[in-house]
Design an enzyme around this catalytic site. Structure first.
Site, PDB file in Angstrom:
ATOM      1  N   GLY A 183      31.853  32.226  32.839  1.00 41.31           N
ATOM      2  CA  GLY A 183      30.803  32.083  33.840  1.00 41.31           C
ATOM      3  C   GLY A 183      31.272  32.639  35.166  1.00 41.31           C
TER       4      GLY A 183
ATOM      5  CG  HIS B 268      45.807  35.566  46.622  1.00 44.80           C
ATOM      6  ND1 HIS B 268      47.086  36.027  46.425  1.00 44.80           N
ATOM      7  CD2 HIS B 268      45.104  35.904  45.490  1.00 44.80           C
ATOM      8  CE1 HIS B 268      47.158  36.634  45.239  1.00 44.80           C
ATOM      9  NE2 HIS B 268      45.984  36.565  44.669  1.00 44.80           N
TER      10      HIS B 268
END
Ligand SMILES: C[S@@+](CC[C@H](N)C(=O)[O-])C[C@H]1O[C@@H](n2cnc3c(N)ncnc32)[C@H](O)[C@@H]1O
Length: 333
Positions: free
Chosen positions: A224, A244
């Protein structure tokens, strides 16, 4: 004080792209694998790799000079270093050479515009954001997945040992890639089960990979978009090297989706490089440039604490792990 940078070293850095590309060429042509069955002449190697003999000879000269191959009796042979350029050798660096010599090299070519505009060079250069590009080019996505596994082969055990999983029943690895972290967790903790969550192509590659095939019993593979919905039912939600990749507002959205999936008892575990501001580690800075061209950023511990705090998390616990990586546990506020 930092050591002086001698001009010879500066020159090497300036010319570093020549080495990157020479090694990337060798990786692309799979020269190390071609030589695995025995030494070859330049003519034989050129035939096998469908290259110009004269030009291949010039490339091989440099690759011999840097110690990747050696030439003896007019035949090229592997050196011990060349084992790392074989596609499937133990500890192979082939995916690193293939990815950095191609997409990352091109993205870094846009660094100047990136710095000026504040945008993401990768998208400007390849025409699509990084994850879309890797979905549209599954062969490149597979190389990226392998590279992530290899990048962490030396610290994944330390990451798992640094955290107390004794109270965890279901760990959800969000954007878990090929699942190497989750695999290590499940191997080390027999009472735990896991959910590997990523985009459909990545999850399918992981599920059918040799690494998982023998060991899928306690793992659910769920695909998903983590900006839309994150599977419920976990009591530990892990984000390793995911935050990050994104800017602060995208991180806030993603952390909000995690919050919706989490119960009051659940915990969030962020695993990232969290360099101290001003830390004298050139790799921390290079790694930050690496995610900058993708549109993300490395953050310090206090920046992660602020990000999580603003997204509705509290009771944060910092767990140092390896010199490069740290864990940050949080609960719902
Ligand atoms: C830098 S990789 C980290 C993979 C893994 N966590 C690790 O540490 O090896 C980021 C992962 O986020 C996944 N990802 C990116 N966008 C995503 C999205 N919208 N939904 C789900 N996963 C996504 C990528 O497919 C990729 O596997």
């Amino acid at each position: 004080m930092r050591p002086q940078l001698p001009p010879e070293q500066l020159s090497m850095m300036i010319m570093g792209y020549c080495f990157t590309q020479a090694i990337a060429c060798a990786a692309h042509l799979e020269i190390a694998d071609q030589l695995a069955s025995g030494p070859r002449t330049a003519v034989e190697l050129a035939e096998l790799t469908r290259c110009s003999t004269a030009h291949l000879r010039r490339l091989m000269r440099v690759l011999c000079d840097i110690g990747l191959f050696e030439e003896k009796d007019s035949r090229y042979n592997l050196t011990p270093a060349a084992e790392y350029l074989r596609k499937d050798s133990e500890g192979t660096l082939w995916p690193l050479a293939a990815f950095h010599g191609d997409e990352m090299y091109r993205a870094f070519g846009g660094l100047l515009d990136n710095v000026r505009s504040g945008g993401a060079a990768w998208e400007a250069i390849t025409g699509a954001p990084v994850w879309q590009h890797l979905l549209e080019h599954p062969d490149r996505g597979a190389i990226f997945d392998r590279m992530m596994r290899l990048n962490h082969r030396h610290d994944v055990q330390a990451m798992v040992q640094a955290y107390d999983f004794s109270a965890v029943r279901v760990a959800v690895d969000i954007g878990g890639g090929d699942g190497s972290l989750l695999q290590e967790i499940l191997t080390t903790h027999a009472s735990l089960s896991g959910i590997l969550f990523d985009t459909a192509a990545v999850v399918e590659r992981a599920r059918t990979s040799a690494a998982w095939r023998a060991n899928t019993a306690r793992c659910e593979f769920v695909s998903g978009d983590f900006f839309e919905r994150i599977p419920a039912g976990g009591d530990l939600y892990i984000l390793r090297h995911v935050l990050h990749d994104w800017d602060d507002s995208q991180c806030a959205d993603l952390l909000g989706r995690c919050r919706q999936a989490m119960t009051r008892d659940a915990r969030l575990l962020v695993i990232e490089s969290m360099p101290d501001a001003g830390q004298d580690d050139v790799w921390a800075g290079i790694s930050d440039l690496g995610v900058m061209v993708l549109g993300g950023q490395e953050r310090t511990l206090s920046e992660y604490e602020r990000l999580l705090g603003q997204a509705g998390y509290a009771q944060m616990r910092y767990i140092p792990c390896t010199p490069r990586f740290s864990l940050l546990e949080a609960r719902l506020a």
